[in-house]
Design a protein around this motif. Structure first.
Motif, PDB file in Angstrom:
ATOM      1  N   GLN A  47     -11.001  10.029 -18.707  1.00 53.68           N
ATOM      2  CA  GLN A  47     -11.219   9.350 -20.125  1.00 53.68           C
ATOM      3  C   GLN A  47     -12.678   9.155 -20.310  1.00 53.68           C
ATOM      4  O   GLN A  47     -13.038   9.771 -21.452  1.00 53.68           O
ATOM      5  CB  GLN A  47     -10.581   8.026 -20.411  1.00 53.68           C
ATOM      6  CG  GLN A  47     -10.616   7.669 -21.679  1.00 53.68           C
ATOM      7  CD  GLN A  47     -10.046   8.438 -22.667  1.00 53.68           C
ATOM      8  OE1 GLN A  47      -8.824   8.639 -22.674  1.00 53.68           O
ATOM      9  NE2 GLN A  47     -10.887   8.995 -23.625  1.00 53.68           N
ATOM     10  N   LEU A  48     -13.384   8.865 -19.341  1.00 55.06           N
ATOM     11  CA  LEU A  48     -14.985   8.843 -19.662  1.00 55.06           C
ATOM     12  C   LEU A  48     -15.435  10.175 -20.010  1.00 55.06           C
ATOM     13  O   LEU A  48     -16.482  10.412 -20.878  1.00 55.06           O
ATOM     14  CB  LEU A  48     -15.485   8.305 -18.452  1.00 55.06           C
ATOM     15  CG  LEU A  48     -15.571   6.524 -18.430  1.00 55.06           C
ATOM     16  CD1 LEU A  48     -16.002   6.160 -17.044  1.00 55.06           C
ATOM     17  CD2 LEU A  48     -16.321   5.909 -19.685  1.00 55.06           C
ATOM     18  N   MET A  49     -14.886  11.180 -19.018  1.00 58.22           N
ATOM     19  CA  MET A  49     -15.542  12.425 -19.024  1.00 58.22           C
ATOM     20  C   MET A  49     -15.278  12.906 -20.458  1.00 58.22           C
ATOM     21  O   MET A  49     -16.179  13.741 -21.090  1.00 58.22           O
ATOM     22  CB  MET A  49     -14.851  13.286 -17.974  1.00 58.22           C
ATOM     23  CG  MET A  49     -15.350  14.722 -18.208  1.00 58.22           C
ATOM     24  SD  MET A  49     -14.507  16.007 -16.844  1.00 58.22           S
ATOM     25  CE  MET A  49     -15.265  15.370 -15.280  1.00 58.22           C
ATOM     26  N   ALA A  50     -13.992  12.785 -21.015  1.00 59.20           N
ATOM     27  CA  ALA A  50     -13.568  13.361 -22.424  1.00 59.20           C
ATOM     28  C   ALA A  50     -14.572  12.748 -23.374  1.00 59.20           C
ATOM     29  O   ALA A  50     -15.048  13.436 -24.454  1.00 59.20           O
ATOM     30  CB  ALA A  50     -12.158  13.018 -22.542  1.00 59.20           C
ATOM     31  N   ARG A  86     -18.374  10.572 -27.881  1.00 57.03           N
ATOM     32  CA  ARG A  86     -17.901   9.265 -28.113  1.00 57.03           C
ATOM     33  C   ARG A  86     -18.731   8.162 -27.460  1.00 57.03           C
ATOM     34  O   ARG A  86     -18.858   6.994 -27.769  1.00 57.03           O
ATOM     35  CB  ARG A  86     -16.479   8.834 -27.994  1.00 57.03           C
ATOM     36  CG  ARG A  86     -15.717   9.727 -28.978  1.00 57.03           C
ATOM     37  CD  ARG A  86     -14.096   9.667 -28.754  1.00 57.03           C
ATOM     38  NE  ARG A  86     -13.822   9.899 -27.625  1.00 57.03           N
ATOM     39  CZ  ARG A  86     -13.211  11.168 -27.308  1.00 57.03           C
ATOM     40  NH1 ARG A  86     -12.941  11.820 -28.549  1.00 57.03           N
ATOM     41  NH2 ARG A  86     -12.521  11.757 -26.294  1.00 57.03           N
ATOM     42  N   ILE A  87     -19.416   8.494 -26.121  1.00 52.81           N
ATOM     43  CA  ILE A  87     -20.150   7.662 -25.590  1.00 52.81           C
ATOM     44  C   ILE A  87     -21.691   8.444 -25.166  1.00 52.81           C
ATOM     45  O   ILE A  87     -21.512   9.638 -25.277  1.00 52.81           O
ATOM     46  CB  ILE A  87     -19.618   7.103 -23.945  1.00 52.81           C
ATOM     47  CG1 ILE A  87     -19.295   8.364 -23.243  1.00 52.81           C
ATOM     48  CG2 ILE A  87     -18.246   6.162 -24.458  1.00 52.81           C
ATOM     49  CD1 ILE A  87     -18.711   7.806 -21.745  1.00 52.81           C
ATOM     50  N   ASP A  88     -22.566   7.716 -24.850  1.00 52.11           N
ATOM     51  CA  ASP A  88     -23.882   8.130 -24.497  1.00 52.11           C
ATOM     52  C   ASP A  88     -23.946   8.348 -23.255  1.00 52.11           C
ATOM     53  O   ASP A  88     -24.545   7.469 -22.441  1.00 52.11           O
ATOM     54  CB  ASP A  88     -24.888   7.641 -25.330  1.00 52.11           C
ATOM     55  CG  ASP A  88     -26.408   8.209 -25.042  1.00 52.11           C
ATOM     56  OD1 ASP A  88     -26.502   9.501 -24.797  1.00 52.11           O
ATOM     57  OD2 ASP A  88     -27.272   7.713 -25.608  1.00 52.11           O
ATOM     58  N   ALA A  89     -23.616   9.771 -22.567  1.00 51.06           N
ATOM     59  CA  ALA A  89     -23.911   9.797 -21.209  1.00 51.06           C
ATOM     60  C   ALA A  89     -24.016  11.501 -20.851  1.00 51.06           C
ATOM     61  O   ALA A  89     -23.373  12.246 -21.740  1.00 51.06           O
ATOM     62  CB  ALA A  89     -22.654   9.283 -20.355  1.00 51.06           C
TER      63      ALA A  89
END
Length: 390
Positions: A37-40, A46-49
């Motif tokens: 989910q974090l990868m997606a 949707r997230i700053d990474a």
């Protein structure tokens, strides 16, 4: 914090594992995630990474964030050259059957990009005198996708009344894109002048003595049509992102930009004044000289300094070549704002592939030599010029 302090002390987005004072060079290509989910979320913004170094890298992001803090921009995107920054921002705004309004007084490759390369894709170019407000007003219609200008042209050193031109463009719904390379963004506020996005060749003042190639698009988020395609289409699809090594070198250069620039600008002014006294020089063109036609306008827009580039005119192209060949200290080289002083004959080099008629229309003279003034002692520079003129 003041701009000079922000350039040095902006905190990292994430704490470095070893608490390094200088942001490390992250040469990694890809970055691992704890779960799918974090990868997606990272890939879809949707997230700053960081996910992949072609579109985001911690070292490059740190450089972008420092420029963002100094300028007050909404977003900054770092590219691998100044021309990459220019081409990406124009492609983000341009479309088939639209046109870019600009001047004939442009850097050679920028002129070719707008009038030739983009033309093959159906993007037009409309050229007018940007110092003539009536001409600007008449040149803008509903098909204009942007107005593009250089805040101080290279090598003509023409200065446009930017707030006045921007007011005309904005009244007609046209964004203003400006190449601000010749005066560092630490010296003035582009947003206050009405500029919607700056393009900067960070190879120049920022890199710290020509250590690396780079370019920046500084987006003030005043043009709704720019941000999404620039960050999520151009950057992803064209692959011109800055490298981590260049970002590291340019971050170090940014930290000492103010100190270097003040010396270079002071050297340029002192040298220009002294060169005016030499009878074999037909003209000295430097905006910092009180008798320059753009002197007061430049001070009003960019502050008391006028950059570190000047031009001199001799009697002929042959005289220019003899002068350049006789230089002993000043380097025969292109680029601007190296720590070293550089000399070049623009008509035969940067503009050498244009026809004589095209160069005439662009006010590129065979008699002009461009000097990029470095950090050397002014006495040594003046003495070298004197002996080369004999």
């Amino acid at each position: 914090m003041k701009k000079t302090t922000q350039a040095i002390h902006l905190p990292y987005k994430r704490r470095d594992a070893y608490d390094a004072l200088s942001m490390p060079v992250y040469h990694a290509v890809a970055f691992e995630f704890d779960n799918a989910q974090l990868m997606a979320d990272a890939f879809c913004g949707r997230i700053d990474a960081p996910d992949y170094s072609r579109v985001e890298n911690p070292t490059v992001t740190n450089f972008e964030e420092r420029v963002k803090a100094i300028t007050g921009a909404q977003d900054v995107v770092a590219f691998n050259s100044g021309m990459a920054a220019i081409s990406n921002v124009l492609l983000a705004l341009a479309a088939k059957d639209k046109y870019i309004l600009t001047s004939r007084h442009l850097f050679g490759n920028t002129y070719s990009l707008i009038t030739s390369t983009l033309k093959r894709f159906g993007v037009g170019a409309r050229l007018c005198d940007l110092t003539n407000l009536k001409a600007v007003e008449e040149a803008i219609d509903t098909e204009c996708c942007c107005l593009y200008l250089e805040i101080m042209t290279n090598p003509q050193l023409e200065v446009t009344d930017i707030p006045a031109v921007a007011a005309v463009a904005h009244r007609k719904g046209v964004p203003v894109i400006a190449d601000t390379t010749l005066i560092p963004f630490t010296e003035f506020s582009a947003r206050d002048l009405g500029i919607d996005a700056e393009v900067v060749s960070s190879t120049k003042y920022i890199s710290g003595g020509a250590t690396s190639l780079g370019g920046l698009v500084i987006d003030y988020s005043t043009c709704d049509r720019l941000h999404h395609p620039l960050r999520h289409e151009m950057l992803f699809n064209l692959g011109a992102y800055m490298t981590p090594q260049a970002a590291y070198q340019q971050t170090v250069g940014l930290e000492v930009l103010d100190a270097r620039y003040k010396v270079q600008a002071a050297n340029a002014l002192c040298l220009a004044k002294r060169l005016q006294q030499l009878p074999s020089i037909r003209r000295v063109n430097y905006v910092g000289l009180p008798d320059n036609p753009y002197h007061e306008l430049s001070k009003r827009q960019f502050g008391p300094t006028a950059g570190a580039m000047l031009t001199i005119d001799l009697d002929s192209q042959e005289a220019c070549f003899r002068f350049i060949d006789r230089l002993k200290l000043i380097h025969r080289a292109t680029n601007l704002f190296d720590n070293r002083t550089l000399a070049i004959h623009p008509a035969s080099t940067i503009f050498g592939l244009f026809s004589a008629e095209e160069r005439s229309q662009m006010d590129i003279l065979d008699t002009t030599i461009r000097l990029s003034v470095g950090l050397e002692d002014v006495d040594d520079l003046f003495n070298d010029i004197q002996q080369a003129l004999l």
